[in-house]
Design a protein around this motif. Sequence first.
Motif, mmCIF file in Angstrom:
data_model
loop_
_atom_site.group_PDB
_atom_site.id
_atom_site.type_symbol
_atom_site.label_atom_id
_atom_site.label_comp_id
_atom_site.label_asym_id
_atom_site.label_seq_id
_atom_site.Cartn_x
_atom_site.Cartn_y
_atom_site.Cartn_z
ATOM 1 N N ALA A 170 43.507 38.637 30.300
ATOM 2 C CA ALA A 170 43.586 37.529 29.336
ATOM 3 C C ALA A 170 43.595 36.186 30.052
ATOM 4 O O ALA A 170 43.083 35.188 29.539
ATOM 5 N N ALA A 171 44.161 36.158 31.258
ATOM 6 C CA ALA A 171 44.322 34.887 31.984
ATOM 7 C C ALA A 171 42.988 34.240 32.343
ATOM 8 O O ALA A 171 42.934 33.047 32.624
ATOM 9 N N GLY A 172 41.879 35.000 32.317
ATOM 10 C CA GLY A 172 40.580 34.414 32.660
ATOM 11 C C GLY A 172 39.641 34.338 31.469
ATOM 12 O O GLY A 172 38.462 34.010 31.629
ATOM 13 N N LEU B 87 34.599 37.767 20.410
ATOM 14 C CA LEU B 87 34.849 37.305 21.781
ATOM 15 C C LEU B 87 34.428 38.327 22.820
ATOM 16 O O LEU B 87 34.507 38.060 24.020
ATOM 17 N N GLY B 88 34.039 39.523 22.365
ATOM 18 C CA GLY B 88 33.463 40.500 23.287
ATOM 19 C C GLY B 88 34.405 41.578 23.780
ATOM 20 O O GLY B 88 34.071 42.289 24.734
ATOM 21 N N ALA B 89 35.553 41.757 23.135
ATOM 22 C CA ALA B 89 36.503 42.761 23.653
ATOM 23 C C ALA B 89 35.875 44.153 23.693
ATOM 24 O O ALA B 89 36.025 44.880 24.679
ATOM 25 N N ASP B 90 35.151 44.543 22.647
ATOM 26 C CA ASP B 90 34.529 45.875 22.643
ATOM 27 C C ASP B 90 33.310 45.902 23.554
ATOM 28 O O ASP B 90 33.062 46.916 24.217
ATOM 29 N N ALA B 91 32.557 44.810 23.586
ATOM 30 C CA ALA B 91 31.373 44.754 24.455
ATOM 31 C C ALA B 91 31.777 44.918 25.914
ATOM 32 O O ALA B 91 31.151 45.664 26.673
ATOM 33 N N LEU B 92 32.855 44.234 26.316
ATOM 34 C CA LEU B 92 33.300 44.331 27.716
ATOM 35 C C LEU B 92 33.785 45.748 28.023
ATOM 36 O O LEU B 92 33.531 46.276 29.110
ATOM 37 N N ALA B 93 34.460 46.369 27.070
ATOM 38 C CA ALA B 93 34.949 47.743 27.301
ATOM 39 C C ALA B 93 33.762 48.686 27.497
ATOM 40 O O ALA B 93 33.784 49.544 28.383
ATOM 41 N N ALA B 94 32.717 48.519 26.673
ATOM 42 C CA ALA B 94 31.537 49.383 26.816
ATOM 43 C C ALA B 94 30.897 49.166 28.188
ATOM 44 O O ALA B 94 30.513 50.118 28.865
ATOM 45 N N ALA B 95 30.822 47.904 28.611
ATOM 46 C CA ALA B 95 30.234 47.622 29.930
ATOM 47 C C ALA B 95 31.096 48.224 31.040
ATOM 48 O O ALA B 95 30.581 48.776 32.008
ATOM 49 N N ALA C 67 30.856 33.974 28.417
ATOM 50 C CA ALA C 67 31.724 33.510 29.516
ATOM 51 C C ALA C 67 32.721 34.608 29.894
ATOM 52 O O ALA C 67 33.034 34.799 31.076
ATOM 53 N N ASN C 68 33.212 35.344 28.912
ATOM 54 C CA ASN C 68 34.183 36.413 29.188
ATOM 55 C C ASN C 68 33.531 37.543 29.986
ATOM 56 O O ASN C 68 34.155 38.133 30.864
ATOM 57 N N ALA C 69 32.250 37.832 29.667
ATOM 58 C CA ALA C 69 31.538 38.870 30.430
ATOM 59 C C ALA C 69 31.374 38.413 31.880
ATOM 60 O O ALA C 69 31.559 39.189 32.820
ATOM 61 N N GLU C 70 31.075 37.103 32.039
ATOM 62 C CA GLU C 70 30.902 36.576 33.391
ATOM 63 C C GLU C 70 32.220 36.626 34.166
ATOM 64 O O GLU C 70 32.271 37.093 35.304
ATOM 65 N N ALA C 71 33.301 36.192 33.488
ATOM 66 C CA ALA C 71 34.616 36.178 34.164
ATOM 67 C C ALA C 71 35.043 37.582 34.569
ATOM 68 O O ALA C 71 35.736 37.761 35.571
ATOM 69 N N ALA C 72 34.593 38.583 33.804
ATOM 70 C CA ALA C 72 34.981 39.971 34.109
ATOM 71 C C ALA C 72 34.038 40.607 35.126
ATOM 72 O O ALA C 72 34.194 41.790 35.447
ATOM 73 N N GLY C 73 33.033 39.849 35.584
ATOM 74 C CA GLY C 73 32.076 40.406 36.543
ATOM 75 C C GLY C 73 31.130 41.407 35.900
ATOM 76 O O GLY C 73 30.601 42.297 36.570
#
Length: 410
Positions: free
Chosen positions: A67-69, A108-116, A137-143
């Motif tokens: 969450a911090a990023g 905000l992409g919570a499910d999209a990031l989990a799938a990735a 931006a969240n996908a980028e921050a998560a690498g």
Amino acid sequence: MDLDQLTALRTPEGSAALAAAAEVAGGDPLAAAAALRSAGIPGGLAAAALTQAELRRRAAGKFGAAAAGMFLTRAGLEQATRRVVADRRAARLRAAGVTSLADLGCGLGADALAAARAGIRVYGVEADPVTAAMAAANAEAAGLAELVTIECGDATAFDVRRVDGVFCDPARRRAGTGRRVFDPNAYSPPWDFVTGLAARVPHTVVKVAPGLDHALIPAGAEAEWVSVDGDLVEAALWCGPLAGTPRRATVLRCKEGPPVNASGREGPPSHHLTGTGTAEAAVGAVRRFLFDPDPAVVRAHLVAELAADLGATLADPTIAYLYADAAHATPFARCLEITDVLPFSLKRLRALLRERRVGRVEIRKRGSALEPEKLRRDLRLTGDEPASLVLTRVAGAPTVLICRPVPTAG
Ligand SMILES: C[S@@+](CC[C@H](N)C(=O)[O-])C[C@H]1O[C@@H](n2cnc3c(N)ncnc32)[C@H](O)[C@@H]1O
């Protein structure tokens, strides 16, 4: 927050403002604003950074340290899937062979990031430009930018032939007012579009409100209700080859297990109860032990299946408390030992609790109109012994059960 403010927050100055805001968030807002001003951060940037810092603090319960990023909006955070639930869903999709997924209304992409994180290529579509930019931006921050493409647009126009799986979490709040909508026909994207997706892409999952009417569950779909540490958090419809059973209750115990790791594959223990959702539990007398089923079990209409597992019966056909002669450890219910069964009477209850020097009561209720807090005040207890009170009906009659916890069960 508008797009210009988001862009400003993603510059080196913006990062410094966010770091400074994170130091002071959660305290007095006026003092926090003054601290950023005295650090020379311009007013507009400081306000945007403080809002983000506050939202990130709140988001930690859903997303943990990540969450911090993240970049967040209030509405987006409220609607976002918590990480433990999104990761389990993503792992199940990946295990079913899904390699590319459309996330239609990705927020905000919570499910999209989990799938990735589970190794799935994701195409997120989001109608709101700021939310879409934040998801990217969240996908980028998560690498995860290489695995996640976010488009700003109408999900109903997305060409689903590009993917082998679809996830849709329609907005259940009215745009502008943020008020919840309960009628699925008012969801966005609309319910007929959502329920038509499985005919186009068989591997489709739809997140829905936990209060969904069972009559709306599409034929052949699996309806799953999920609780986290006893709180009912969502329901999902698993369509086509993804459906494993008509109804499923998934109970996650985050407080008991390890946190989700970076790959999203490990996590707290999850427990599944499955069944048809149409069976009925037998009705009998109040017995020595009471089981209060987890809300996911109740909403999935799996109380009869749980009763069969526990050798338990109902005491009222309309109330989901189960009673058995033996205590059992089960993740699907809280188990209490019943010491007294009384027809409800405030005077009698107060006298009995005082006689036993009870001063602290936990109050549970099903099928009772009584207000627990008012009852607690009206009891005016002064002792120091604990007790659990269960307000319910037995064979239609208002009844109070005095109980004590069973340490090893439930
Ligand atoms: C419930 S939220 C999704 C939350 C997301 N699953 C998460 O966990 O972060 C639904 C999102 O769908 C978006 N939306 C609603 N109708 C849409 C449409 N027709 N096309 C694209 N996005 C839409 C809303 O703006 C909202 O951000």
